[in-house]
Design an enzyme around this catalytic site. Structure first.
Site, PDB file in Angstrom:
ATOM      1  N   GLU A   1       5.645   5.079  -4.910  1.00  0.00           N
ATOM      2  CA  GLU A   1       4.843   4.799  -6.085  1.00  0.00           C
ATOM      3  C   GLU A   1       5.707   4.453  -7.300  1.00  0.00           C
ATOM      4  O   GLU A   1       6.769   5.046  -7.493  1.00  0.00           O
ATOM      5  CB  GLU A   1       4.045   6.060  -6.394  1.00  0.00           C
ATOM      6  CG  GLU A   1       2.842   5.803  -7.218  1.00  0.00           C
ATOM      7  CD  GLU A   1       1.953   7.016  -7.216  1.00  0.00           C
ATOM      8  OE1 GLU A   1       2.467   8.132  -7.125  1.00  0.00           O
ATOM      9  OE2 GLU A   1       0.742   6.824  -7.302  1.00  0.00           O
TER      10      GLU A   1
ATOM     11  N   CYS B   1      -3.057  16.338  -7.924  1.00  0.00           N
ATOM     12  CA  CYS B   1      -3.528  15.046  -8.431  1.00  0.00           C
ATOM     13  C   CYS B   1      -4.883  14.717  -7.788  1.00  0.00           C
ATOM     14  O   CYS B   1      -5.027  14.854  -6.572  1.00  0.00           O
ATOM     15  CB  CYS B   1      -2.505  13.962  -8.071  1.00  0.00           C
ATOM     16  SG  CYS B   1      -2.973  12.320  -8.657  1.00  0.00           S
TER      17      CYS B   1
ATOM     18  N   ARG C   1       3.921  19.190   1.280  1.00  0.00           N
ATOM     19  CA  ARG C   1       3.595  17.858   1.809  1.00  0.00           C
ATOM     20  C   ARG C   1       4.098  17.862   3.245  1.00  0.00           C
ATOM     21  O   ARG C   1       5.274  18.155   3.493  1.00  0.00           O
ATOM     22  CB  ARG C   1       4.309  16.758   1.021  1.00  0.00           C
ATOM     23  CG  ARG C   1       3.685  16.449  -0.344  1.00  0.00           C
ATOM     24  CD  ARG C   1       2.391  15.636  -0.202  1.00  0.00           C
ATOM     25  NE  ARG C   1       1.717  15.448  -1.469  1.00  0.00           N
ATOM     26  CZ  ARG C   1       1.942  14.440  -2.306  1.00  0.00           C
ATOM     27  NH1 ARG C   1       2.842  13.522  -2.020  1.00  0.00           N
ATOM     28  NH2 ARG C   1       1.262  14.317  -3.416  1.00  0.00           N
TER      29      ARG C   1
ATOM     30  N   THR D   1      -6.153  12.058  -6.987  1.00  0.00           N
ATOM     31  CA  THR D   1      -6.101  10.965  -6.007  1.00  0.00           C
ATOM     32  C   THR D   1      -5.825  11.491  -4.606  1.00  0.00           C
ATOM     33  O   THR D   1      -5.976  10.768  -3.632  1.00  0.00           O
ATOM     34  CB  THR D   1      -4.989   9.952  -6.347  1.00  0.00           C
ATOM     35  OG1 THR D   1      -3.721  10.617  -6.281  1.00  0.00           O
ATOM     36  CG2 THR D   1      -5.180   9.346  -7.710  1.00  0.00           C
TER      37      THR D   1
ATOM     38  N   ARG E   1       2.445  -0.367  -2.556  1.00  0.00           N
ATOM     39  CA  ARG E   1       3.489   0.282  -3.362  1.00  0.00           C
ATOM     40  C   ARG E   1       4.825  -0.396  -3.070  1.00  0.00           C
ATOM     41  O   ARG E   1       4.949  -1.154  -2.109  1.00  0.00           O
ATOM     42  CB  ARG E   1       3.606   1.778  -3.023  1.00  0.00           C
ATOM     43  CG  ARG E   1       2.361   2.586  -3.370  1.00  0.00           C
ATOM     44  CD  ARG E   1       2.551   4.085  -3.102  1.00  0.00           C
ATOM     45  NE  ARG E   1       1.342   4.827  -3.466  1.00  0.00           N
ATOM     46  CZ  ARG E   1       1.238   6.150  -3.461  1.00  0.00           C
ATOM     47  NH1 ARG E   1       2.264   6.897  -3.096  1.00  0.00           N
ATOM     48  NH2 ARG E   1       0.117   6.755  -3.813  1.00  0.00           N
TER      49      ARG E   1
ATOM     50  N   ARG F   1      -2.257  10.158   3.325  1.00  0.00           N
ATOM     51  CA  ARG F   1      -1.795   8.796   3.028  1.00  0.00           C
ATOM     52  C   ARG F   1      -1.025   8.304   4.247  1.00  0.00           C
ATOM     53  O   ARG F   1       0.030   8.828   4.589  1.00  0.00           O
ATOM     54  CB  ARG F   1      -0.906   8.749   1.782  1.00  0.00           C
ATOM     55  CG  ARG F   1      -0.605   7.299   1.353  1.00  0.00           C
ATOM     56  CD  ARG F   1       0.033   7.220  -0.018  1.00  0.00           C
ATOM     57  NE  ARG F   1       1.471   7.296   0.008  1.00  0.00           N
ATOM     58  CZ  ARG F   1       2.289   6.255   0.163  1.00  0.00           C
ATOM     59  NH1 ARG F   1       1.790   5.035   0.303  1.00  0.00           N
ATOM     60  NH2 ARG F   1       3.602   6.418   0.159  1.00  0.00           N
TER      61      ARG F   1
ATOM     62  N   ARG G   1       1.259  11.265   5.822  1.00  0.00           N
ATOM     63  CA  ARG G   1       1.510  12.558   5.161  1.00  0.00           C
ATOM     64  C   ARG G   1       0.193  13.170   4.709  1.00  0.00           C
ATOM     65  O   ARG G   1      -0.801  12.467   4.486  1.00  0.00           O
ATOM     66  CB  ARG G   1       2.457  12.386   3.971  1.00  0.00           C
ATOM     67  CG  ARG G   1       1.979  11.487   2.829  1.00  0.00           C
ATOM     68  CD  ARG G   1       1.128  12.189   1.800  1.00  0.00           C
ATOM     69  NE  ARG G   1       1.085  11.445   0.536  1.00  0.00           N
ATOM     70  CZ  ARG G   1       0.107  11.554  -0.321  1.00  0.00           C
ATOM     71  NH1 ARG G   1      -0.935  12.321  -0.063  1.00  0.00           N
ATOM     72  NH2 ARG G   1       0.126  10.882  -1.459  1.00  0.00           N
TER      73      ARG G   1
ATOM     74  N   GLU H   1       5.266  17.692  -5.895  1.00  0.00           N
ATOM     75  CA  GLU H   1       3.989  17.532  -6.597  1.00  0.00           C
ATOM     76  C   GLU H   1       2.963  18.570  -6.116  1.00  0.00           C
ATOM     77  O   GLU H   1       2.231  19.158  -6.912  1.00  0.00           O
ATOM     78  CB  GLU H   1       3.467  16.112  -6.365  1.00  0.00           C
ATOM     79  CG  GLU H   1       2.124  15.859  -7.009  1.00  0.00           C
ATOM     80  CD  GLU H   1       1.684  14.422  -6.899  1.00  0.00           C
ATOM     81  OE1 GLU H   1       2.545  13.519  -7.002  1.00  0.00           O
ATOM     82  OE2 GLU H   1       0.480  14.181  -6.718  1.00  0.00           O
TER      83      GLU H   1
HETATM   84  P1  ADP Z   1       3.795  10.042  -1.238  1.00  0.00           P
HETATM   85  O1  ADP Z   1       3.669   9.161  -0.078  1.00  0.00           O
HETATM   86  O2  ADP Z   1       4.282  11.360  -0.817  1.00  0.00           O
HETATM   87  O3  ADP Z   1       2.578  10.022  -2.055  1.00  0.00           O
HETATM   88  P2  ADP Z   1       5.729   8.218  -2.521  1.00  0.00           P
HETATM   89  O4  ADP Z   1       4.858   7.013  -2.682  1.00  0.00           O
HETATM   90  O5  ADP Z   1       6.606   8.574  -3.670  1.00  0.00           O
HETATM   91  O6  ADP Z   1       4.904   9.545  -2.270  1.00  0.00           O
HETATM   92  O7  ADP Z   1       6.616   8.018  -1.232  1.00  0.00           O
HETATM   93  C1  ADP Z   1       7.501   9.002  -0.847  1.00  0.00           C
HETATM   94  C2  ADP Z   1       8.627   8.471  -0.007  1.00  0.00           C
HETATM   95  O8  ADP Z   1       8.132   8.079   1.258  1.00  0.00           O
HETATM   96  C3  ADP Z   1       9.317   7.252  -0.589  1.00  0.00           C
HETATM   97  O9  ADP Z   1      10.699   7.348  -0.395  1.00  0.00           O
HETATM   98  C4  ADP Z   1       8.779   6.127   0.251  1.00  0.00           C
HETATM   99  O10 ADP Z   1       9.663   5.058   0.355  1.00  0.00           O
HETATM  100  C5  ADP Z   1       8.624   6.813   1.584  1.00  0.00           C
HETATM  101  N1  ADP Z   1       7.675   6.115   2.468  1.00  0.00           N
HETATM  102  C6  ADP Z   1       6.367   5.933   2.318  1.00  0.00           C
HETATM  103  N2  ADP Z   1       5.845   5.266   3.352  1.00  0.00           N
HETATM  104  C7  ADP Z   1       6.860   5.018   4.197  1.00  0.00           C
HETATM  105  C8  ADP Z   1       6.964   4.374   5.452  1.00  0.00           C
HETATM  106  N3  ADP Z   1       5.894   3.845   6.069  1.00  0.00           N
HETATM  107  N4  ADP Z   1       8.184   4.310   6.040  1.00  0.00           N
HETATM  108  C9  ADP Z   1       9.279   4.867   5.450  1.00  0.00           C
HETATM  109  N5  ADP Z   1       9.227   5.484   4.270  1.00  0.00           N
HETATM  110  C10 ADP Z   1       8.037   5.570   3.656  1.00  0.00           C
HETATM  111  C1  CIR Z   2      -0.253   7.745 -12.298  1.00  0.00           C
HETATM  112  O1  CIR Z   2      -1.299   7.973 -12.900  1.00  0.00           O
HETATM  113  O2  CIR Z   2       0.191   6.594 -12.136  1.00  0.00           O
HETATM  114  C2  CIR Z   2       0.512   8.903 -11.745  1.00  0.00           C
HETATM  115  N1  CIR Z   2       0.052  10.088 -12.378  1.00  0.00           N
HETATM  116  C3  CIR Z   2       0.327   8.990 -10.234  1.00  0.00           C
HETATM  117  C4  CIR Z   2      -1.096   8.866  -9.765  1.00  0.00           C
HETATM  118  C5  CIR Z   2      -1.296   8.877  -8.286  1.00  0.00           C
HETATM  119  N2  CIR Z   2      -0.247   9.528  -7.642  1.00  0.00           N
HETATM  120  C6  CIR Z   2      -0.328  10.189  -6.535  1.00  0.00           C
HETATM  121  O3  CIR Z   2      -1.319  10.239  -5.854  1.00  0.00           O
HETATM  122  N3  CIR Z   2       0.770  10.797  -6.159  1.00  0.00           N
END
Ligand code: ADP
Ligand code: CIR
Length: 397
Positions: free
Chosen positions: A355, A312, A270, A314, A350, A321, A167, A266
């Site tokens: 997250e 953010c 995305r 990060t 994660r 990511r 993403r 966020e």
């Molecule tokens: P982001 O990746 O957008 O920073 P999250 O960590 O909250 O945010 O993940 C968003 C969603 O994407 C969650 O439901 C997570 O389980 C899903 N996800 C992340 N990586 C994978 C993957 N490799 N396969 C399937 N789902 C994924």
């Molecule tokens: C934290 O500090 O744990 C949250 N604010 C998330 C930080 C990183 N998250 C992100 O990149 N989406």
């Protein structure tokens, strides 16, 4: 010249000059209380200063492991507590999430893009720590998706990798981040996104589904299947990023749900490519095609030093990511060990639902951690090489 004229002329001239200065300033510069040059010092209101002082004390007294706690020293706090961006954002807007959620890993958000400059004394060291030494004097490299064909399938036999996802985030030019958006802007952005995406063709062709009006069952199913963002994220809520929810929020996806776009969670956007199995090449290729296409249709906010701008810190830079959902039962028998080995390859672990969640059924989400100071291709390659190593280690155990 008589005495009356001698006095009247300079008075009129001076008065005119003062009035002219006032009018020029009034219509050409933002009001002084919102300028970022330090003269705004006295203009952060007393109630905000009081909240800031209380928040700082709370953080200091806590055992928070966040980067916010680590870098918000008394010196930095005092230097920044009276500053404001031209949107009127203060230090409180940046730190309130980390103050409220002491279990934050980072704890800070930029309410508007200018915050990265105005509050640089705090953002810069956090950026440097998170993105593997990206210094305040460093410049993020130009966008480079690299040679897509050089990536492969991480797990052709399907033993370890459940699914693969890449993403990136984008902010739309001309709009601030979540805490500064009006409801009208949310709706306007949603309309722009939906109408732009309706022009996508081929594999990317799909439908935009606004969150407003979506049934709770559909929403929950999309979340459970890892396609949709969760609702009520306490870190985002405390950062003032969920105002007017669900107005302006939505999801676009193609029929197979291999290409998805989140609107106004966020980040403004995305862009997501994902599918079952470990074929990173196919997943990445789809994302690159989609982003190149969408970038022709919507102008995105980009900074010479920081790269693509996000809410953010990060996510700055490439905003990429790249993750796998992976089962490594032997390595994961000791979670601390898994994290230690992952971090050796600059990877972040994660839980299954993303997250701040736990692993379910032994499925971990492992991705590249840093997104700045390297190209898009290198960020994805970092995940590719690291996961290949983890699988190699798992096989030896
Ligand atoms: P982001 O990746 O957008 O920073 P999250 O960590 O909250 O945010 O993940 C968003 C969603 O994407 C969650 O439901 C997570 O389980 C899903 N996800 C992340 N990586 C994978 C993957 N490799 N396969 C399937 N789902 C994924
Ligand atoms: C934290 O500090 O744990 C949250 N604010 C998330 C930080 C990183 N998250 C992100 O990149 N989406």
């Amino acid at each position: 010249m008589n005495y009356k004229l001698k006095v009247t002329i300079p008075v009129v001239v001076c008065g005119g000059a003062v009035l002219a200065y006032y009018l020029i300033r009034r219509f050409t510069l933002p009001p002084l209380d919102s300028r970022v040059d330090g003269k705004a010092a006295a203009m952060v209101d007393a109630a905000t200063i009081e909240k800031l002082e209380a928040g700082f004390s709370k953080l200091q007294a806590s055992d928070s492991k966040s980067l916010l706690k680590k870098y918000l020293t008394k010196e930095v706090f005092d230097a920044l507590k009276n500053k404001k961006t031209s949107f009127g954002s203060t230090l409180l807007d940046c730190i309130q999430s980390g103050v409220e959620n002491l279990d934050s890993g980072v704890g800070i958000y930029a309410p508007d893009a200018e915050a990265y400059t105005v509050f640089a004394d705090l953002f810069d060291p956090i950026i440097e720590d998170y993105h593997n030494g990206f210094k305040k004097t460093d410049k993020h490299p130009a966008k480079n998706w690299g040679d897509v064909e050089t990536l492969g399938n991480l797990d052709p036999a399907g033993e370890f990798v459940v699914s693969t996802r890449v993403r990136c985030g984008r902010s739309m030019e001309g709009y601030p981040f979540n805490p500064c958006l009006t409801e009208a802007q949310y709706k306007e952005m949603e309309e722009k996104v939906a109408s732009t995406l309706s022009g996508l063709e081929g594999e990317l062709k799909g439908t935009f589904y606004p969150l407003t009006g979506m049934s709770k069952e559909t929403q929950q199913q999309l979340i459970d299947d890892h396609f949709l963002f969760k609702e009520g994220d306490r870190f985002l809520q405390a950062a003032n990023a969920c105002r007017f929810w669900p107005s302006g929020r939505g999801i676009y996806h193609n029929e197979n749900k291999t290409f998805l776009v989140w609107c106004n969670e966020e980040d403004h956007l995305r862009l997501i490519s994902m599918q079952m199995g470990g074929d990173l090449k196919q997943v990445y290729k789809r994302l690159v095609t989609a982003v190149n296409d969408i970038e022709k249709r919507i102008p995105f906010s980009h900074d010479d030093r920081l790269g693509f701008l996000t809410f953010c810190p990060t996510n700055l830079g490439t905003t990429v990511r790249a993750s796998v959902h992976i089962k490594l039962p032997k390595l994961a028998a000791d979670k601390a060990k898994l994290e230690e080995i992952a971090s050796k390859y600059h990877l972040q672990v994660r839980g299954t639902r993303g997250e701040h969640t736990e692993a379910e059924g032994g499925v971990y989400d492992i991705s590249n951690k840093r997104r700045m100071g390297l190209t898009e291709y290198d960020a994805v390659k970092e995940m590719y090489d690291g996961i290949a190593e983890l699988i190699k280690i798992e096989k030896t155990l």
